[in-house]
Design a protein around this motif. Structure first.
Motif, short mmCIF file in Angstrom:
data_model
loop_
_atom_site.label_atom_id
_atom_site.label_comp_id
_atom_site.label_asym_id
_atom_site.label_seq_id
_atom_site.Cartn_x
_atom_site.Cartn_y
_atom_site.Cartn_z
N ILE A 86 30.36 74.52 26.58
CA ILE A 86 30.99 71.95 27.09
C ILE A 86 31.06 71.69 25.39
CG2 ILE A 86 31.09 70.51 27.96
CD1 ILE A 86 30.49 71.94 31.00
N LEU A 87 29.31 72.07 24.99
CA LEU A 87 29.17 71.38 23.64
C LEU A 87 29.73 71.30 22.84
CD1 LEU A 87 27.37 68.85 23.11
CD2 LEU A 87 25.59 70.64 22.45
N THR A 88 30.24 73.39 22.71
CA THR A 88 30.70 73.83 21.49
C THR A 88 32.16 73.18 21.81
OG1 THR A 88 29.33 75.44 21.54
CG2 THR A 88 31.00 76.07 20.33
N ALA A 89 32.43 73.83 23.01
CA ALA A 89 34.00 73.13 22.85
C ALA A 89 34.34 71.65 22.45
CB ALA A 89 34.91 73.17 24.09
N PHE A 90 33.50 70.57 22.71
CA PHE A 90 33.60 69.45 22.31
C PHE A 90 33.76 69.15 20.87
CE2 PHE A 90 32.17 65.65 21.66
CZ PHE A 90 33.17 63.93 22.45
N ILE A 91 32.74 69.24 20.51
CA ILE A 91 32.48 69.20 18.85
C ILE A 91 33.07 70.10 17.91
CG2 ILE A 91 30.63 70.10 16.93
CD1 ILE A 91 28.37 69.59 18.90
N LEU A 92 33.93 71.25 18.75
CA LEU A 92 34.53 72.22 17.37
C LEU A 92 35.85 71.11 17.17
CD1 LEU A 92 33.26 75.63 17.49
CD2 LEU A 92 33.27 74.10 15.70
N SER A 93 36.58 71.36 19.10
CA SER A 93 37.33 70.60 19.21
C SER A 93 37.15 69.17 19.06
CB SER A 93 37.61 70.77 20.53
OG SER A 93 37.97 71.91 21.15
N SER A 94 37.17 68.20 18.15
CA SER A 94 36.77 67.46 17.91
C SER A 94 37.45 66.60 17.01
CB SER A 94 35.99 66.18 18.06
OG SER A 94 34.26 66.90 18.60
N ARG A 95 36.82 68.44 15.49
CA ARG A 95 36.83 68.54 14.70
C ARG A 95 38.85 68.63 14.20
NH1 ARG A 95 32.04 72.17 12.35
NH2 ARG A 95 34.37 73.25 11.50
N ILE A 96 39.09 69.13 15.32
CA ILE A 96 40.27 69.95 14.98
C ILE A 96 41.09 69.38 15.04
CG2 ILE A 96 42.29 71.59 15.68
CD1 ILE A 96 40.28 73.80 15.96
N ALA A 97 40.82 67.61 16.57
CA ALA A 97 41.45 66.77 16.51
C ALA A 97 42.02 65.66 16.37
CB ALA A 97 40.59 66.78 18.26
N LYS A 98 40.50 66.21 15.27
CA LYS A 98 40.63 64.34 13.53
C LYS A 98 41.92 64.73 12.54
CE LYS A 98 36.79 62.16 12.86
NZ LYS A 98 35.40 62.34 12.35
N LYS A 99 41.86 67.31 12.42
CA LYS A 99 42.37 67.14 11.81
C LYS A 99 44.28 66.60 11.76
CE LYS A 99 41.20 71.18 10.50
NZ LYS A 99 41.24 72.55 10.05
N LYS A 100 44.41 67.28 13.03
CA LYS A 100 45.20 66.86 13.61
C LYS A 100 46.33 65.34 13.93
CE LYS A 100 46.26 71.25 15.01
NZ LYS A 100 46.54 72.61 16.65
N GLY A 101 45.36 64.45 13.67
CA GLY A 101 45.82 63.14 14.03
C GLY A 101 46.01 63.30 15.87
N GLN A 102 44.72 63.82 16.61
CA GLN A 102 45.36 63.68 17.82
C GLN A 102 43.79 63.12 18.97
OE1 GLN A 102 45.96 67.88 20.28
NE2 GLN A 102 47.17 66.47 21.08
N PRO A 103 43.82 62.49 19.19
CA PRO A 103 42.30 62.20 19.75
C PRO A 103 41.85 62.63 20.71
CG PRO A 103 43.96 60.79 21.03
CD PRO A 103 44.71 61.86 19.81
N ILE A 104 40.47 62.86 20.62
CA ILE A 104 39.74 63.94 21.15
C ILE A 104 39.77 63.19 23.08
CG2 ILE A 104 37.59 62.93 20.43
CD1 ILE A 104 37.93 66.65 21.45
#
Lengths: 208, 101
Positions: A86-104
């Motif tokens: 869960i922690l890994t998914a959260f960290i890596l997904s928030s990085r992608i979300a930032k790039k795509k302009g989507q709030p985590i």
């Protein structure tokens, strides 16, 4: 208006429609890592059970007092795998979300989590009941089945590819229920191997 | 070359309005703050364009409270959805015409 301008406009509309209704920042890499954690966890559980067999078929009270330690360690392993994933998914997904302009933590991720958690929480409670009733052979099939169902329900709110992972988990869960005694193997297949394969596909398809 | 510019909807001339409408096409309801975050715009700008869409009767407004905070949700009307589709069709025609000429 120039043709290129119109094309840009149409592309931005399509992008917005997707971005507003689906959480498209799920990281494929985190899927690969979750699979690796699961395989390490399964190996640890296997080695541990070689030396400490899980006692079976005893009255409930005795079962708990004798098996408590063995079960506790198995649960600790599962819990660590889950938390790390869960922690890994959260960290890596928030990085992608930032790039795509989507709030985590926005509308789309909330809907996604809500729809995933209904089958997952149901499954979790059901597994505890199975444990209490002494149907330990069905614990791993139930894990795979409910996880698969939650993925299928999640697939409406993120990449639709998740649906196929969910369907495969369900098939594995049903197979595991038919062949008792190979639970850990099915667990490693479902949570380890499938995650690695799926994560790699998603990584090359969307992460870049 | 006859370009059907007149078929384009005046209400969607502004980019933000068109964007709001595209969001409401695929989501039953969307709240003000999520829209603001998604479209990366300011309160005032978004509010004025939402007003304009509301005036055209392209969107409906639902006001409610979450706890004590006001929560405003927007929903596309049938009229709005039809207008959006016509607008997209007109854009498509423009592309086709430019290709043939």
């Amino acid at each position: 208006m120039e043709e290129k301008e119109i094309r840009d406009e149409l592309a931005s509309i399509r992008n917005l429609m997707e971005r507003s209704s689906k959480f498209i920042s799920l990281s494929g890499l985190s899927g690969i890592l979750a699979g690796v954690y699961a395989l390490v966890g399964a190996a640890a559980a296997y080695l541990f059970m070689q030396n400490n067999p899980v006692p079976r078929r005893m009255p409930l009270f005795e079962f708990w007092s004798n098996a408590a330690n063995v079960l506790l360690i198995l649960f600790a392993i599962a819990f660590i795998v889950l938390m790390a994933s869960i922690l890994t998914a959260f960290i890596l997904s928030s990085r992608i979300a930032k790039k795509k302009g989507q709030p985590i933590w926005g509308k789309t991720s909330k809907i996604l989590l809500f729809n995933t958690s209904i089958p997952l929480v149901t499954g979790g409670i059901f597994i505890i009941i199975l444990l209490y009733q002494g149907h330990d052979a069905f614990i791993i099939p139930a894990m795979l089945l409910f996880y698969g169902l939650s993925l299928v329900s999640a697939s409406n709110f993120t990449f639709s590819d998740v649906k196929y992972l969910g369907l495969l988990e369900i098939v594995l869960g049903l197979a595991a229920a038919c062949v008792p005694g190979f639970g850990l193997l099915f667990w490693a297949l479902g949570f380890g191997v499938l995650h690695i394969i799926y994560g790699s596909i998603m990584y090359f398809k969307y992460d870049k | 070359m006859k370009v059907p510019f007149e078929k384009l909807d005046k209400a969607f001339e502004n980019r933000l309005r068109l964007q709001v409408m595209s969001v409401l096409m695929v989501n039953d309801r969307y709240d003000f703050n999520s829209l603001k975050e998604l479209l990366d715009t300011t309160d005032g700008n978004l509010a004025s364009h939402l007003k304009a869409l509301e005036k055209e009767e392209y969107i409906m407004v639902h006001k409610s409270f979450v706890g004590r905070k006001p929560n405003t949700n927007y929903q596309a009307t049938e009229k709005g959805k039809t207008a959006f589709k016509h607008h997209l069709d007109a854009l498509e025609q423009l592309i086709k015409q430019q290709k043939t000429t």
